[in-house]
Motif scaffolding. Structure first.
Motif, mmCIF file in Angstrom:
data_model
loop_
_atom_site.group_PDB
_atom_site.id
_atom_site.type_symbol
_atom_site.label_atom_id
_atom_site.label_comp_id
_atom_site.label_asym_id
_atom_site.label_seq_id
_atom_site.Cartn_x
_atom_site.Cartn_y
_atom_site.Cartn_z
ATOM 1 N N ALA A 1 0.853 -1.192 0.000
ATOM 2 C CA ALA A 1 0.000 0.000 0.000
ATOM 3 C C ALA A 1 0.888 1.241 0.000
ATOM 4 O O ALA A 1 1.883 1.299 0.719
ATOM 5 C CB ALA A 1 -0.914 0.005 1.223
ATOM 6 N N TRP A 2 0.543 2.202 -0.827
ATOM 7 C CA TRP A 2 1.322 3.441 -0.903
ATOM 8 C C TRP A 2 0.420 4.608 -1.272
ATOM 9 O O TRP A 2 -0.668 4.421 -1.833
ATOM 10 C CB TRP A 2 2.471 3.301 -1.896
ATOM 11 N N SER A 3 0.870 5.761 -0.961
ATOM 12 C CA SER A 3 0.067 6.957 -1.214
ATOM 13 C C SER A 3 0.581 7.688 -2.447
ATOM 14 O O SER A 3 1.778 7.739 -2.695
ATOM 15 C CB SER A 3 0.127 7.902 -0.004
ATOM 16 N N THR A 4 -0.338 8.249 -3.201
ATOM 17 C CA THR A 4 0.039 9.113 -4.333
ATOM 18 C C THR A 4 -0.421 10.549 -4.108
ATOM 19 O O THR A 4 -0.457 11.347 -5.040
ATOM 20 C CB THR A 4 -0.572 8.583 -5.641
ATOM 21 N N LYS A 5 -0.758 10.830 -2.856
ATOM 22 C CA LYS A 5 -1.138 12.209 -2.570
ATOM 23 C C LYS A 5 0.042 13.146 -2.786
ATOM 24 O O LYS A 5 1.179 12.803 -2.473
ATOM 25 C CB LYS A 5 -1.591 12.345 -1.108
ATOM 26 N N PRO A 6 -0.194 14.340 -3.310
ATOM 27 C CA PRO A 6 0.886 15.325 -3.359
ATOM 28 C C PRO A 6 1.225 15.811 -1.952
ATOM 29 O O PRO A 6 0.446 15.617 -1.012
ATOM 30 C CB PRO A 6 0.303 16.455 -4.203
ATOM 31 N N THR A 7 2.386 16.415 -1.784
ATOM 32 C CA THR A 7 2.747 17.033 -0.509
ATOM 33 C C THR A 7 2.710 18.548 -0.669
ATOM 34 O O THR A 7 3.031 19.077 -1.733
ATOM 35 C CB THR A 7 4.155 16.620 -0.054
ATOM 36 N N ARG B 1 1.844 15.025 -11.964
ATOM 37 C CA ARG B 1 0.733 15.886 -12.375
ATOM 38 C C ARG B 1 0.940 17.300 -11.832
ATOM 39 O O ARG B 1 1.416 17.493 -10.719
ATOM 40 C CB ARG B 1 -0.597 15.333 -11.854
ATOM 41 N N PRO B 2 0.556 18.319 -12.587
ATOM 42 C CA PRO B 2 0.710 19.695 -12.107
ATOM 43 C C PRO B 2 -0.302 20.010 -11.009
ATOM 44 O O PRO B 2 -1.342 19.348 -10.883
ATOM 45 C CB PRO B 2 0.442 20.536 -13.363
ATOM 46 N N PHE B 3 0.005 21.027 -10.217
ATOM 47 C CA PHE B 3 -0.922 21.490 -9.197
ATOM 48 C C PHE B 3 -1.879 22.507 -9.817
ATOM 49 O O PHE B 3 -1.476 23.361 -10.612
ATOM 50 C CB PHE B 3 -0.165 22.121 -8.028
ATOM 51 N N VAL B 4 -3.145 22.389 -9.452
ATOM 52 C CA VAL B 4 -4.159 23.269 -10.027
ATOM 53 C C VAL B 4 -4.807 24.168 -8.979
ATOM 54 O O VAL B 4 -5.531 25.097 -9.335
ATOM 55 C CB VAL B 4 -5.242 22.444 -10.756
ATOM 56 N N ASN B 5 -4.534 23.875 -7.706
ATOM 57 C CA ASN B 5 -5.196 24.664 -6.665
ATOM 58 C C ASN B 5 -4.367 24.568 -5.382
ATOM 59 O O ASN B 5 -3.590 23.624 -5.202
ATOM 60 C CB ASN B 5 -6.608 24.131 -6.419
ATOM 61 N N GLU B 6 -4.532 25.550 -4.512
ATOM 62 C CA GLU B 6 -3.900 25.502 -3.203
ATOM 63 C C GLU B 6 -4.771 26.259 -2.216
ATOM 64 O O GLU B 6 -5.577 27.123 -2.586
ATOM 65 C CB GLU B 6 -2.493 26.091 -3.243
ATOM 66 N N HIS B 7 -4.594 25.926 -0.943
ATOM 67 C CA HIS B 7 -5.375 26.568 0.113
ATOM 68 C C HIS B 7 -4.438 26.871 1.278
ATOM 69 O O HIS B 7 -3.719 25.993 1.764
ATOM 70 C CB HIS B 7 -6.508 25.652 0.581
ATOM 71 N N TRP B 8 -4.421 28.147 1.695
ATOM 72 C CA TRP B 8 -3.563 28.592 2.799
ATOM 73 C C TRP B 8 -4.443 29.062 3.959
ATOM 74 O O TRP B 8 -5.511 29.637 3.749
ATOM 75 C CB TRP B 8 -2.691 29.765 2.392
ATOM 76 N N GLN C 1 -2.457 23.445 1.802
ATOM 77 C CA GLN C 1 -2.831 22.233 1.076
ATOM 78 C C GLN C 1 -2.753 22.528 -0.412
ATOM 79 O O GLN C 1 -3.009 23.658 -0.840
ATOM 80 C CB GLN C 1 -4.255 21.782 1.419
ATOM 81 N N VAL C 2 -2.394 21.500 -1.212
ATOM 82 C CA VAL C 2 -2.349 21.655 -2.663
ATOM 83 C C VAL C 2 -3.179 20.554 -3.306
ATOM 84 O O VAL C 2 -3.361 19.463 -2.749
ATOM 85 C CB VAL C 2 -0.896 21.612 -3.190
ATOM 86 N N GLN C 3 -3.697 20.839 -4.499
ATOM 87 C CA GLN C 3 -4.503 19.878 -5.261
ATOM 88 C C GLN C 3 -3.866 19.696 -6.632
ATOM 89 O O GLN C 3 -3.490 20.664 -7.294
ATOM 90 C CB GLN C 3 -5.934 20.388 -5.418
ATOM 91 N N ASP C 4 -3.721 18.421 -7.054
ATOM 92 C CA ASP C 4 -3.124 18.172 -8.365
ATOM 93 C C ASP C 4 -4.203 18.050 -9.435
ATOM 94 O O ASP C 4 -5.411 18.149 -9.160
ATOM 95 C CB ASP C 4 -2.206 16.954 -8.339
ATOM 96 N N ALA C 5 -3.770 17.821 -10.679
ATOM 97 C CA ALA C 5 -4.696 17.804 -11.814
ATOM 98 C C ALA C 5 -5.671 16.641 -11.765
ATOM 99 O O ALA C 5 -6.713 16.674 -12.421
ATOM 100 C CB ALA C 5 -3.894 17.760 -13.118
ATOM 101 N N ALA C 6 -5.350 15.616 -10.962
ATOM 102 C CA ALA C 6 -6.275 14.483 -10.823
ATOM 103 C C ALA C 6 -7.335 14.759 -9.772
ATOM 104 O O ALA C 6 -8.199 13.908 -9.520
ATOM 105 C CB ALA C 6 -5.500 13.219 -10.468
ATOM 106 N N GLY C 7 -7.276 15.929 -9.141
ATOM 107 C CA GLY C 7 -8.266 16.291 -8.138
ATOM 108 C C GLY C 7 -7.893 15.879 -6.735
ATOM 109 O O GLY C 7 -8.668 16.083 -5.799
ATOM 110 N N GLU C 8 -6.699 15.301 -6.534
ATOM 111 C CA GLU C 8 -6.314 14.809 -5.217
ATOM 112 C C GLU C 8 -5.677 15.929 -4.405
ATOM 113 O O GLU C 8 -4.772 16.627 -4.871
ATOM 114 C CB GLU C 8 -5.338 13.642 -5.359
#
Length: 653
Positions: free
Chosen positions: A149-155, A184-191, A209-216
């Motif tokens: 099991a592994w995570s693909t969440k962005p940091t 995948r590129p980042f499309v959103n962030e929240h501070w 927090q950041v969100q990538d192009a896959a919506g994660e």
């Protein structure tokens, strides 16, 4: 044959194992890969596929097919034929595996695996524990099933790059350290808590927090900072011992300035007299400005009253208090009334090459050439008006049938610089310091027929148009060598161009030639300092100019000014409380002297402008002394010079 259960238990001895029978949920990782021992079936997030080889047990450890499993993780796989390694990469990592080698490379760093990978039917098989550790995966066992099991969440990592933050004053800089192993590129962030300028002092937490192009979305990442109270400007303050002083009375200034961080980086007085004494009566305003590390300033102004009573004249004050290497005022006309000390010169056979004509370079070529052996001192002094950058070289050619050995020792360069005073001064300063340091010889072998570059420092920096260059160098060769002073464009090879270069014509004003007897010793037994006296240098009378020969033109030459001559002056009886000073008689002078082995710069902060100024070379103590002064005259300065021996005035209170 051993049982399947026994093999499975061995295969996981070295792996991080969860509670037996526990399942791995999506909460433990965004991705799951299920494998079975001796099976090619792979199930990733509920989707089945086939691997190239089954999971295989060997030596008590389970091995997985690298290419098949790595592809499930989204890695690209290639083969480096040169190193014979399998290369696994994603946007964050690179792993390198080689069959039958335990050392595995992770992001350029070596990692040692418990067992070496091996090849099976053309597939690279790697230990499952090694793979899980390399990829930060969680490894679990349920019966005969192995789950990764592994995570693909962005940091959402970031850094606050500003080290000290002051409320309401500091603009904060943030550095993005976020990652995404999928590429995948980042499309959103929240501070939350992020500010460009923080107006409240105290502890602040900043979260991203950041969100990538896959919506994660990434997990939140937080940094805690301390915001300091607003920085206060420094407080400027100083004191003197009293409010009223006499003419020529030394004033003690004591800096009392303060800063809330003890970070005052600049102090500037306006109106404070040179030497800390006034020589005119009246009300004197002195302002102190201090600056802290943030650029904030504070100022204070105080008034000092100078009466008409005289404690010391300006010249008396300088004799007593001017620092060694600093200048003070003298009566230039009165100096000529001081008794002139006669002296005799003893010379040795030292050779000097002075390459100073043409002083102004207008073309590339050979500035000087001669065939010499033994010790030689070189003096170079030129001004580039060729119109483009050039380099100066000293070449040595061996025309003998045996190898010659040549060394370079003491050396000093001034420039390239636009001001002749700077080049002349710095070349002498560095040359004399090199002598004082007893520079070790640097030997070079020159084979028969060979040409070499000596003094590589000479050509290290190009001489740009309208720049001046000065240098002194001591050399010694055990056989005769042809020395060429060559000037060529900065990008040219001087040795390759030497056969095609012609000798520059003399300019008719400056000196070029080879001179003997270039070391002079002056020993004086007179008692000096009991009354004002002077020694005159560079006067063409007692200090006569050397005769020499210009090898390139066949012209007899006179070393006007005796520049490049090394003088050693031995003063056997200098009275107590005597100041030895240098006074220019022909115009601007600057340079350096070795006094009892210590370098003295003339002057520390400037030059001697005219005969109303003198620079302190040395002061004797309370007993008679023997003083040795070694010097060579600085190019670009004017002669003659007067060396003064002046009794210091009594200390008055």
């Amino acid at each position: 044959m051993k049982s399947l259960k026994w093999l499975l238990s061995l295969s996981l001895l070295a792996a991080p194992i969860g509670v037996a029978g526990a399942s791995v949920s999506a909460a433990q990782g965004a991705n799951q890969l299920i494998l079975k021992l001796n099976s090619k079936i792979m199930i990733k997030n509920g989707v089945s596929s086939m691997s190239a080889q089954p999971v295989t047990a060997k030596n008590g450890t389970s091995f997985i097919p690298l290419k098949s499993v790595a592809a499930q993780y989204g890695y690209t796989i290639s083969y480096d034929a040169k190193t014979r390694e399998s290369v696994v990469k994603n946007p964050l990592h690179e792993f390198r595996f080689k069959a039958d080698r335990k050392t595995i490379t992770r992001d350029g760093k070596a990692v040692v695996a418990p067992l070496a990978p091996f090849a099976l039917n053309g597939s690279m098989m790697v230990p499952i524990r090694t793979w899980s550790n390399m990829t930060d995966s969680r490894l679990n066992l349920t019966g005969s099933t192995i789950t990764l099991a592994w995570s693909t969440k962005p940091t959402a990592n970031f850094e606050v790059a500003t080290s000290k933050i002051y409320a309401g004053q500091t603009i904060v800089t943030y550095v993005d350290r976020s990652t995404n192993q999928t590429g995948r590129p980042f499309v959103n962030e929240h501070w939350t808590g992020k500010e460009e300028i923080f107006y409240e002092a105290g502890i602040h937490t900043i979260t991203r927090q950041v969100q990538d192009a896959a919506g994660e979305w990434s997990d939140p990442y937080s940094v805690t900072i301390e915001v300091l109270p607003p920085n206060q400007p420094p407080v400027a303050d100083f004191k003197v011992e009293r409010e009223t002083y006499r003419i020529g009375e030394k004033i003690l200034f004591t800096d009392l300035s303060m800063d809330d961080e003890n970070a005052i980086v600049k102090t500037k007085y306006t109106g404070r007299p040179e030497g800390d004494a006034y020589f005119e009566p009246g009300e004197k305003s002195v302002t102190l400005e201090v600056t802290d590390s943030h650029g904030l300033t504070g100022t204070v102004t105080k008034t000092i009253t100078v009466t008409e009573e005289v404690l010391y004249t300006k010249e008396e004050f300088g004799r007593l208090f001017a620092n060694v290497g600093d200048k003070f005022t003298v009566n230039g006309a009165a100096v000529l009334q001081y008794p002139s000390i006669k002296y005799a010169i003893q010379s040795d056979t030292a050779q000097l090459v002075r390459s100073n004509s043409p002083e102004t370079l207008i073309s590339e070529g050979i500035a000087y050439e001669d065939q010499l052996t033994g010790p030689v001192r070189f003096l170079f002094h030129n001004y580039n008006q060729i119109g483009y950058p050039v380099r100066m070289y000293l070449l040595a050619t061996n025309r003998n049938g045996t190898t010659a050995n040549v060394n370079t020792s003491s050396f000093g360069i001034g420039g390239p610089d636009a001001y002749v005073e700077n080049t002349g001064k710095l070349s002498v300063v560095r040359y004399l310091q090199s002598i004082a340091n007893n520079a070790s010889p640097n030997w070079t072998a020159v084979k028969p027929g060979q040409t070499v570059v000596l003094l590589p420092e000479l050509s290290k920096v190009p001489i740009k148009a309208n720049q001046i260059y000065s240098a002194y160098a001591d050399l010694y060769s055990d056989q005769e060598l042809v020395y060429d002073v060559v000037v060529v464009a900065a990008d040219k090879d001087p040795i390759a161009y030497l056969p095609w270069l012609s000798v520059m014509p003399r300019d008719g004003k400056h000196v070029r030639g080879t001179f003997n007897n270039a070391n002079r010793t002056i020993e004086i037994d007179d008692r000096l300092g009991y009354e004002p006296k002077r020694i005159t240098l560079g006067d063409r009378t007692m200090d006569s100019y050397l005769f020499g020969y210009d090898y390139t033109s066949g012209v007899n030459e006179l070393n006007v000014g005796n520049f490049g001559v090394m003088y050693t002056m031995k003063l056997n009886h200098v009275a107590p409380n005597t100041v030895i000073a240098l006074n220019p008689r022909g115009g601007v002078y600057t340079g350096a002297f070795l006094v009892n082995g210590q370098l003295v710069t003339v002057t520390n902060k400037s030059v001697l402008l005219n005969n109303s100024e003198a620079a302190v070379l040395y002061r004797t103590g309370s007993a008679e002394e023997t003083v040795e002064i070694k010097f060579t005259l600085a190019s670009g300065s004017f002669l003659p010079l007067a060396m003064l021996f002046l009794p210091m005035p009594e200390v008055r209170y």
